[in-house]
Structure formats: C-alpha cells, structure tokens
Design a protein around this motif. Structure first.
Motif, mmCIF file in Angstrom:
data_model
loop_
_atom_site.group_PDB
_atom_site.id
_atom_site.type_symbol
_atom_site.label_atom_id
_atom_site.label_comp_id
_atom_site.label_asym_id
_atom_site.label_seq_id
_atom_site.Cartn_x
_atom_site.Cartn_y
_atom_site.Cartn_z
ATOM 1 N N TYR A 211 41.074 34.362 32.646
ATOM 2 C CA TYR A 211 40.356 35.638 32.698
ATOM 3 C C TYR A 211 40.650 36.516 33.901
ATOM 4 C CZ TYR A 211 37.588 33.665 28.900
ATOM 5 O OH TYR A 211 37.199 33.112 27.696
ATOM 6 N N ARG A 212 41.252 35.989 34.967
ATOM 7 C CA ARG A 212 41.341 36.781 36.195
ATOM 8 C C ARG A 212 42.123 38.081 36.007
ATOM 9 N NH1 ARG A 212 40.209 34.406 41.764
ATOM 10 N NH2 ARG A 212 38.272 34.511 40.564
ATOM 11 N N LYS A 213 43.314 37.993 35.529
ATOM 12 C CA LYS A 213 44.110 39.215 35.346
ATOM 13 C C LYS A 213 43.593 40.050 34.185
ATOM 14 C CE LYS A 213 48.375 37.411 37.355
ATOM 15 N NZ LYS A 213 49.814 37.102 37.136
ATOM 16 N N GLN A 214 43.066 39.369 33.181
ATOM 17 C CA GLN A 214 42.577 40.061 31.981
ATOM 18 C C GLN A 214 41.426 41.001 32.290
ATOM 19 O OE1 GLN A 214 41.665 37.376 28.707
ATOM 20 N NE2 GLN A 214 40.043 38.725 27.992
ATOM 21 N N LEU A 215 40.516 40.573 33.197
ATOM 22 C CA LEU A 215 39.326 41.376 33.506
ATOM 23 C C LEU A 215 39.515 42.282 34.714
ATOM 24 C CD1 LEU A 215 36.470 38.746 32.951
ATOM 25 C CD2 LEU A 215 37.264 40.512 31.372
ATOM 26 N N SER A 216 40.668 42.243 35.368
ATOM 27 C CA SER A 216 40.852 42.979 36.629
ATOM 28 C C SER A 216 41.886 44.086 36.521
ATOM 29 C CB SER A 216 41.268 41.994 37.734
ATOM 30 O OG SER A 216 40.321 40.959 37.869
ATOM 31 N N LYS A 217 42.109 44.581 35.320
ATOM 32 C CA LYS A 217 43.146 45.595 35.113
ATOM 33 C C LYS A 217 42.841 46.888 35.859
ATOM 34 C CE LYS A 217 44.474 43.762 30.583
ATOM 35 N NZ LYS A 217 44.472 43.972 29.115
ATOM 36 N N ALA A 218 41.573 47.292 35.896
ATOM 37 C CA ALA A 218 41.225 48.592 36.495
ATOM 38 C C ALA A 218 40.593 48.451 37.870
ATOM 39 C CB ALA A 218 40.290 49.345 35.559
ATOM 40 N N GLN A 219 40.669 47.272 38.471
ATOM 41 C CA GLN A 219 40.055 47.054 39.778
ATOM 42 C C GLN A 219 40.818 45.960 40.520
ATOM 43 O OE1 GLN A 219 36.063 46.120 38.660
ATOM 44 N NE2 GLN A 219 36.603 44.241 37.607
ATOM 45 N N PRO A 220 40.585 45.856 41.822
ATOM 46 C CA PRO A 220 41.316 44.846 42.599
ATOM 47 C C PRO A 220 41.072 43.435 42.057
ATOM 48 C CG PRO A 220 40.177 46.395 44.038
ATOM 49 C CD PRO A 220 39.697 46.680 42.654
ATOM 50 N N ILE A 221 42.105 42.618 42.080
ATOM 51 C CA ILE A 221 41.971 41.244 41.610
ATOM 52 C C ILE A 221 41.145 40.446 42.610
ATOM 53 C CG2 ILE A 221 43.236 39.108 41.099
ATOM 54 C CD1 ILE A 221 45.558 40.810 40.150
ATOM 55 N N PRO A 222 40.100 39.747 42.155
ATOM 56 C CA PRO A 222 39.266 38.947 43.069
ATOM 57 C C PRO A 222 40.103 37.896 43.801
ATOM 58 C CG PRO A 222 38.211 39.143 40.918
ATOM 59 C CD PRO A 222 39.605 39.668 40.765
ATOM 60 N N THR A 223 39.705 37.600 45.017
ATOM 61 C CA THR A 223 40.422 36.600 45.820
ATOM 62 C C THR A 223 39.670 35.274 45.902
ATOM 63 O OG1 THR A 223 39.358 37.457 47.826
ATOM 64 C CG2 THR A 223 41.520 38.389 47.220
ATOM 65 N N GLU A 224 38.474 35.208 45.303
ATOM 66 C CA GLU A 224 37.685 33.974 45.353
ATOM 67 C C GLU A 224 38.438 32.821 44.682
ATOM 68 O OE1 GLU A 224 34.648 37.284 45.655
ATOM 69 O OE2 GLU A 224 36.513 36.886 44.582
ATOM 70 N N ARG A 225 38.249 31.629 45.221
ATOM 71 C CA ARG A 225 38.906 30.445 44.650
ATOM 72 C C ARG A 225 38.109 29.866 43.490
ATOM 73 N NH1 ARG A 225 40.128 26.820 49.861
ATOM 74 N NH2 ARG A 225 38.052 27.608 50.397
ATOM 75 N N TYR A 226 37.001 30.480 43.170
ATOM 76 C CA TYR A 226 36.186 30.092 42.023
ATOM 77 C C TYR A 226 36.045 31.299 41.107
ATOM 78 C CZ TYR A 226 32.788 32.429 45.033
ATOM 79 O OH TYR A 226 32.169 33.342 45.847
ATOM 80 N N PRO A 227 35.684 31.123 39.857
ATOM 81 C CA PRO A 227 35.519 32.267 38.951
ATOM 82 C C PRO A 227 34.398 33.175 39.447
ATOM 83 C CG PRO A 227 35.618 30.220 37.711
ATOM 84 C CD PRO A 227 35.477 29.838 39.152
ATOM 85 N N VAL A 228 34.655 34.477 39.459
ATOM 86 C CA VAL A 228 33.570 35.408 39.767
ATOM 87 C C VAL A 228 32.678 35.486 38.530
ATOM 88 C CG1 VAL A 228 34.791 36.695 41.537
ATOM 89 C CG2 VAL A 228 35.045 37.368 39.133
ATOM 90 N N PHE A 229 31.495 36.063 38.682
ATOM 91 C CA PHE A 229 30.470 35.939 37.651
ATOM 92 C C PHE A 229 30.907 36.535 36.320
ATOM 93 C CE2 PHE A 229 26.089 36.944 35.934
ATOM 94 C CZ PHE A 229 25.744 35.619 35.720
ATOM 95 N N GLU A 230 31.581 37.687 36.342
ATOM 96 C CA GLU A 230 31.993 38.302 35.079
ATOM 97 C C GLU A 230 33.029 37.450 34.351
ATOM 98 O OE1 GLU A 230 34.068 40.768 38.384
ATOM 99 O OE2 GLU A 230 32.249 39.568 38.092
ATOM 100 N N GLU A 231 33.854 36.722 35.103
ATOM 101 C CA GLU A 231 34.807 35.802 34.481
ATOM 102 C C GLU A 231 34.078 34.624 33.824
ATOM 103 O OE1 GLU A 231 38.477 36.567 37.675
ATOM 104 O OE2 GLU A 231 37.081 34.894 37.961
ATOM 105 N N PHE A 232 33.102 34.108 34.542
ATOM 106 C CA PHE A 232 32.308 32.993 34.018
ATOM 107 C C PHE A 232 31.568 33.407 32.740
ATOM 108 C CE2 PHE A 232 27.960 31.079 34.070
ATOM 109 C CZ PHE A 232 28.315 29.791 33.681
ATOM 110 N N VAL A 233 30.947 34.581 32.758
ATOM 111 C CA VAL A 233 30.206 35.064 31.586
ATOM 112 C C VAL A 233 31.153 35.287 30.413
ATOM 113 C CG1 VAL A 233 28.877 37.005 30.655
ATOM 114 C CG2 VAL A 233 28.282 36.031 32.885
#
Length: 353
Positions: A211-233
């Motif tokens: 999900y990381r690249k899929q959900l981050s097309k229009a915004q900076p890619i998260p750098t967290e080593r765990y899924p951010v909440f929108e990825e988890f949902v």
C-alpha cells in the motif's frame, strides 16, 4: 369386519395420542417459560441479595454505594433492553443466524460467563479469569506465558450448548468499546509497537509493500518503518472485501460474540468501565477473588487527541468502509460515528468519477 376393527383401533390410537399431546402441551409450555424466567431472574436475585446486604449494614470498602449500585443496575437494564430491541429490529436474533461460542470463557465455580473482546479491557479480565481458575497472583505477575494460553488450559473452548446450559445460574457479560477507538488501540498496540519479527511485524511489512506507493501518489511517501494508519485501514477493508478472516484484535465483536444469540446480564462499556466492572464484581460476589484493576498491556499513548490525529489521515470513503465493517457494533451498542466525519479528509474528485 376385521378391516373395520383395525381401522377403529388406528383411529382410537390417533385420538389417544392427540388427547395426550393436548394434555401435555400446557405443561411443556410452562416448563419452557419457567426455564426462561429462571434465567432472567437469576440476575434479579443477585440484585436483591445485594439490597439485603445494604439493608443490614453490610458494605465492604471499595465497592459501590447502594445508590450507585442501583443506578448502574438501571443502566444495565437499559442496555439490555436496547440490545434486545436492536437485535429484533435488525433481524439478528432470528433462528437463521448462527451463534458462535469460540471466544467465551465459562467459570462454573463462580458462575460467570465472559465473551472476550480483544482491546476492550481484555488484559484485565483475562487476568481476573486466571485468578478465578486458581492461578496465584504471584505466579501471574511473574510468568512470561501468554495469559490467554494459560486461561485456555483451564477453560476449554465451549460450544453454544455449553453456554446455554451454564447460563441459567450464571452471570453472562461482555465489555464493549467504541469500534473506532478499539481499532485505533489495536493499530497502536499490534502494528505500531509490534515486536520485531513477530506475526504482526511481518504483517506490517506486507502492508507497507502493498500500500505505501499506492496510497502516496499525491503526497510525500511516509518514512515510518510501520504502516501508517491509512495503509492499515486500506489493508483491513481489503481483507474484509476479499472475505478473508480478520485478526481478532480488529474483527467486529458482533461477529464472534453474536450478542443477539445469547442473553447478557451485564453489558460493560469502556466509557463507564470503572463503575460497570465494580457493579459486576459486586453482583457476582467476586470481591474476594478479583479487584477492579486496570491492567492495560498496550504500548504508547491512546488518548482521544491521538485517536483524532489518526482518523484525520483517512479519506471519507475509508470511514464509510469502516462504518460498513463495524455497522452492527455501532448499532447494537448505541455508538455513533458522526463526529469522525468532521475530521476525515474529503476524497479527491477523481475518486468519484
């Protein structure tokens, strides 16, 4: 002549059978009603017993006062009635609906039955049920063994029939929590603070990969080593859409407790946890065994501010999906989602095209 006699004999047997059935039917109905009434009055007997103790000046330190006890009792009556009404309105109490017993624990010594809902005071009450199973506090406080595994050595996974058989002389309870607070708590505990190389840590890495690249097309890619909440949902909603079993920490609790298929005497809510569990302890006469302690094993913080921050990352369509997923948890226990729509983001116009 012989055939006529045989016919008369058969007719006589039918008449006798119908007469016997008509005679026994009222007694059968009476027994069924009596059995149901006994179940409903067992809780009332406990309340009356507590009233007797108050009348005779018996009150132990740390327990609810008489007025507070009766106030919480009225709250429980209202919650039971609301649950019954919603179950009927939504058709969840029909015979076509299957009951599930997998997450229940039955303690016959103390006459209590609990449906364990993860992330709803489950750590505290798993500890309490282990105390009631005769593990010592000293052992439970020092052991490295998983509390649920300890409990299941003493409490076999019950069948629906076992629960129904135990209910007439037991107090059946569950602890519920706002579905979106429970989801946020599970995310914080199991995903953000997952133990390295654990099951949930590996799950998190799979979520990031998908999900990381899929959900981050229009915004900076998260750098967290765990899924951010929108990825988890997104992962949770996709798993549900694919009809795959969800992790028990975020499975809707109406899926496994099936509260419309069992009669609950006590419905504890996370929002009134302290009073509600003190009421339960008094009602079941457990004060010599357990205490209304808060034993949260969760990691990090989980304040309303942090929960709001998490949901502010979601799109409205994701919140719609979460309501659909947890619809019955919301409806059966009188929770609302309205305030969450004030903090989520609007979907991009392309999503509506």
């Amino acid at each position: 002549m012989g055939r006529r006699n045989i016919s008369m004999m058969r007719l006589g047997r039918c008449v006798a059978f119908l007469a016997a059935a008509a005679f026994l039917l009222p007694f059968t109905i009476l027994l069924m009603v009596a059995d149901q009434q006994y179940h409903l009055t067992y809780n009332s007997k406990r309340v009356f017993y507590q009233e007797y103790l108050y009348e005779n000046g018996t009150h132990e330190e740390g327990l609810l006062t008489r007025d507070k006890f009766m106030e919480v009792n009225a709250r429980m009556e209202a919650r039971r009635e609301f649950l019954r009404s919603e179950c009927s309105r939504l058709g969840l109490d029909s015979s076509s609906r299957k009951a599930y017993a997998w997450e229940y624990l039955i303690n016959r010594q103390y006459h209590v039955i609990w449906c364990n809902i993860f992330k709803a005071a489950s750590t505290s009450w798993m500890y309490n049920f282990n105390l009631m199973a005769n593990y010592t506090a000293a052992f439970l406080d020092k052991t490295k063994e998983v509390p649920l595994e300890l409990a299941r050595r003493k409490y076999a996974r019950p069948t629906v029939e076992m629960i129904k058989k135990a209910q007439p002389d037991s107090i059946t309870f569950l602890i519920v929590r706002h579905p979106l607070e429970r989801l946020a708590s599970a995310y914080n505990d199991k995903i953000v603070h997952a133990w390295p190389k654990s099951f949930h840590d590996k799950m998190g890495q799979r979520i990031i990969k998908k999900y990381r690249k899929q959900l981050s097309k229009a915004q900076p890619i998260p750098t967290e080593r765990y899924p951010v909440f929108e990825e988890f949902v997104a992962y949770v909603l996709d798993e549900r859409k694919a009809k795959r079993a969800l992790d028990m920490h975020w499975t809707p609790y109406t899926d496994f407790c099936t509260p419309c298929k069992f009669n609950f005497d006590v419905i504890i809510k996370f929002e009134t946890l302290d009073e509600d569990q003190r009421f339960l302890i008094q009602l079941a006469r457990l004060q010599d065994v357990v205490k209304p302690e808060w034993r949260n094993s969760g990691k990090g913080t989980n304040t309303l501010h942090n929960i709001s921050h998490l949901y502010s990352r979601l799109k409205k369509s994701q919140l719609d999906g979460l309501y659909k997923l947890y619809r019955y948890d919301f409806q059966l226990f009188n929770y609302t989602i309205d305030s969450y729509y004030e903090i989520v983001q609007e979907d991009e116009s392309s999503n509506h095209g």
